[in-house]
Write an enzyme that holds these catalytic residues in place. Structure first.
Site, PDB file in Angstrom:
ATOM      1  CE  LYS A 206      14.145  64.062   9.980  1.00  0.00           C
ATOM      2  NZ  LYS A 206      15.319  63.271   9.589  1.00  0.00           N
ATOM      3  CD  GLU A 212       2.674  56.471   2.396  1.00  0.00           C
ATOM      4  OE1 GLU A 212       3.299  55.730   1.612  1.00  0.00           O
ATOM      5  OE2 GLU A 212       3.103  57.587   2.775  1.00  0.00           O
ATOM      6  N   GLY A 267      14.884  58.431  10.210  1.00  0.00           N
ATOM      7  CA  GLY A 267      13.649  57.740  10.546  1.00  0.00           C
ATOM      8  C   GLY A 267      13.866  56.377  11.171  1.00  0.00           C
ATOM      9  NE  ARG A 268      18.271  53.661   7.329  1.00  0.00           N
ATOM     10  CZ  ARG A 268      18.205  54.680   6.471  1.00  0.00           C
ATOM     11  NH1 ARG A 268      17.049  55.291   6.271  1.00  0.00           N
ATOM     12  NH2 ARG A 268      19.260  55.103   5.823  1.00  0.00           N
ATOM     13  CD  GLU A 353      14.330  53.574   4.692  1.00  0.00           C
ATOM     14  OE1 GLU A 353      13.214  53.275   4.208  1.00  0.00           O
ATOM     15  OE2 GLU A 353      14.464  54.265   5.724  1.00  0.00           O
ATOM     16  CG  HIS A 384       6.418  23.210  12.269  1.00  0.00           C
ATOM     17  ND1 HIS A 384       6.338  21.837  12.222  1.00  0.00           N
ATOM     18  CD2 HIS A 384       6.879  23.526  13.506  1.00  0.00           C
ATOM     19  CE1 HIS A 384       6.708  21.335  13.393  1.00  0.00           C
ATOM     20  NE2 HIS A 384       7.046  22.339  14.191  1.00  0.00           N
ATOM     21  CE  LYS A 495       8.392  58.811   2.233  1.00  0.00           C
ATOM     22  NZ  LYS A 495       9.014  59.574   3.350  1.00  0.00           N
TER      23      LYS A 495
END
Length: 559
Positions: A206, A212, A267-268, A353, A384, A495
């Site tokens: 963005k 990262e 963002g999400r 978030e 399982h 961050k």
């Protein structure tokens, strides 16, 4: 001022929690033969059964009253109309406008944003058609066969999840890869199997400042140039999705190869925007639009359906009942569909978030729980692994089961077994197994609640509706809890500190606690002499690929 925990309705729900604590879900069915019909809903190809919840008529009626006394209706109208509801960042919240398939305008600061949204979608469509058709070629004249999306958080989780979920719709001659982890081994492994002549990188960030993503993007750029020529034109191999056009151009991406979106796209919630470029490249823009249309159908339902027949509202209220009154701390998401194996991770970010907050919109500390811990994995594997704890353990864990009904024609027996396993598990969680009323090592107490969500098929349209359902569920809960579901200052703190430590590690700063100082010194000594400052770090070096490596074709994403 809205005071949730001191309201009459809240106190009544506390009383009902105590009154109904020994109720059994199975008895609700015995007492009301029509319960399944009353407590199930259909919207298009999406069916919700919420009858296996520890919720009786009085509880549900009181929960609906809680909504009526909350700011939900006002905030819902504000969100869809473009008002500023993300108050801490002074932004509107308009992911719904990105999938608006109607003619109505959406105004932000006096300007209708729909023309810009439609223009951005046309640019996405034109580019994806060029790449998918082979018209867009790499520097050597070969068509693009591998697309690598470099992003993190919402710039990775949404597109990644959707591309994997809709793998049956993927372009047959293209493979898709997603790099998010800053660990150099991740990008090294992906790049080792690629040919730079046929690879397209999408740098999705963005602000074009996420550490990262920039580390990985710089490593990808270096790998590309080392395996071609320092003079090779990158323009056919690097595009960006960002709100920061200047920074993307400084990185070396041409203006016409930058797909912009807007600050009000969280963002999400961004997969509906140009961040969805990998989706459009994978399934085609027509099907990307079907994804938008599915979400739009859920948007209209959320806006128009009465609260007592509103899927997001009902799921949100049931969640609040468990979190705030019955002591649930987690929410399990169990897809009985391998294609949806990344849906739990996507919903983790969406929910945790958004609603992981302890201060309300008025800046006041809150005295009730918010935001469950969301977790899960595909159902067959979960049976399982962790289902033992869910059946016989001491934790109270509500479950959402999700499945599609349409089988693959070549694996119908597998699909039948998958669906019957899901139905059996939901039944077992509710009824348990208590032979002769005696408690022993084999006793499963039951009375564990669940929702079941069924899709006719895992199509782009139905997946869009499913995602929007959970988006609105999270929004409803945030409105009732009176929190801002659209900022993430905890993420920003991490961050900021990472950047500061990168800059200060060589200075032996005493501004940190003893533990952090000691660990910084260990890292500094270990990395001594290497490029470790924030300005110099550009990711771990990637060995130049051999001719045999560059000739390999990458594996496609697998469900």
């Amino acid at each position: 001022m809205y005071q949730l925990s001191s309201s009459v309705t809240w106190k009544k729900l506390q009383t009902l929690a105590e009154k109904t604590k020994d109720d059994r879900i199975a008895d609700y069915f015995s007492n009301d033969p029509e319960r399944f019909g009353k407590m199930s809903l259909r919207l298009g190809d999406l069916f919700l059964d919420y009858s296996k919840n520890k919720v009786n008529d009085e509880v549900l009626k009181t929960l609906l009253a809680l909504v009526e006394h909350s700011p939900l209706r006002q905030r819902r109208a504000q969100m869809f109309s473009g008002d500023i509801i993300n108050t801490t960042e002074n932004r509107p919240v308009l992911h719904t406008a990105l999938r608006n398939r109607g003619d109505e305008p959406v105004t932000v600061n006096g300007k209708d944003v729909m023309p810009d949204i439609r223009s951005g979608l046309k640019k996405l469509e034109a580019f994806s058609q060029k790449v998918r058709s082979g018209e867009w070629k790499g520097f050597s004249g070969k068509r693009i066969r591998n697309v690598v999306n470099i992003g993190i958080g919402g710039s990775d989780l949404g597109p990644n999840m959707v591309c994997r979920a809709l793998l049956n719709y993927k372009h047959p001659e293209m493979n898709f890869h997603f790099i998010s982890n800053v660990d150099g081994q991740h990008i090294k492994k992906v790049l080792s199997a690629l040919n730079p002549e046929t690879t397209l990188f999408i740098v999705s960030t963005k602000t074009f400042s996420t550490q990262e993503t920039l580390l990985n993007a710089k490593t990808a750029r270096r790998w590309f140039l080392e395996n071609t020529s320092q003079q090779t034109d990158m323009s056919q191999h690097f595009v960006a999705v960002s709100t920061n056009q200047a920074a993307a151009m400084e990185f070396g991406i041409k203006r016409e190869n930058i797909f912009e979106f807007w600050a009000w796209v969280g963002g999400r919630y961004s997969l509906w925007s140009s961040i969805g470029l990998p989706i459009a490249l994978s399934i085609g823009c027509d099907r990307f639009i079907e994804l938008l249309e599915g979400a739009y159908e859920m948007d209209r339902h959320f806006m128009e359906a009465p609260l007592e027949k509103n899927m997001p509202v009902l799921m949100a209220l049931i969640g609040i009942w468990y979190i705030n009154f019955l002591g649930a701390e987690t929410q399990a998401i169990i897809p009985y569909d391998q294609a949806l194996h990344q849906l739990p991770a996507f919903l983790q970010q969406l929910d945790m978030e958004s609603n992981g907050k302890s201060v309300d919109v008025d800046g006041q500390p809150i005295d009730y729980a918010t935001g469950p811990i969301v977790w899960g994995q595909t159902g067959s594997n979960g049976q399982h692994a962790f289902f033992q704890l869910l059946h016989q353990g001491t934790r109270f864990v509500p479950i959402d089961f999700i499945a599609s009904l349409e089988p693959d024609e070549k694996t119908e027996e597998h699909h039948f077994a998958l669906l019957t396993n899901m139905l059996a598990q939901a039944n077992a969680f509710m009824n348990g197994d208590q032979k002769n009323g005696m408690l022993d090592y084999a006793t499963c107490p039951g009375n564990r609640p669940s929702n079941i969500l069924l899709m006719e098929s895992l199509s782009p349209h139905n997946l869009g509706a499913l995602i929007a359902l959970y988006e609105h569920k999270v929004f409803v809960q945030g409105a009732i809890w009176n929190i801002n579901s659209f900022d993430q200052w905890g993420v920003q703190l991490g961050k900021r500190l990472a950047t500061e430590i990168s800059r200060n590690i060589e200075l032996k700063s005493s501004d940190y606690d003893q533990s952090t100082q000691g660990l910084m010194e260990i890292v500094r000594q270990h990395m001594h002499g290497k490029n470790t400052t924030a300005e110099a770090v550009s990711g771990n070096p990637v060995k130049k690929a051999s001719k045999s490596e560059t000739g390999k074709q990458a594996e496609s994403v697998k469900p």
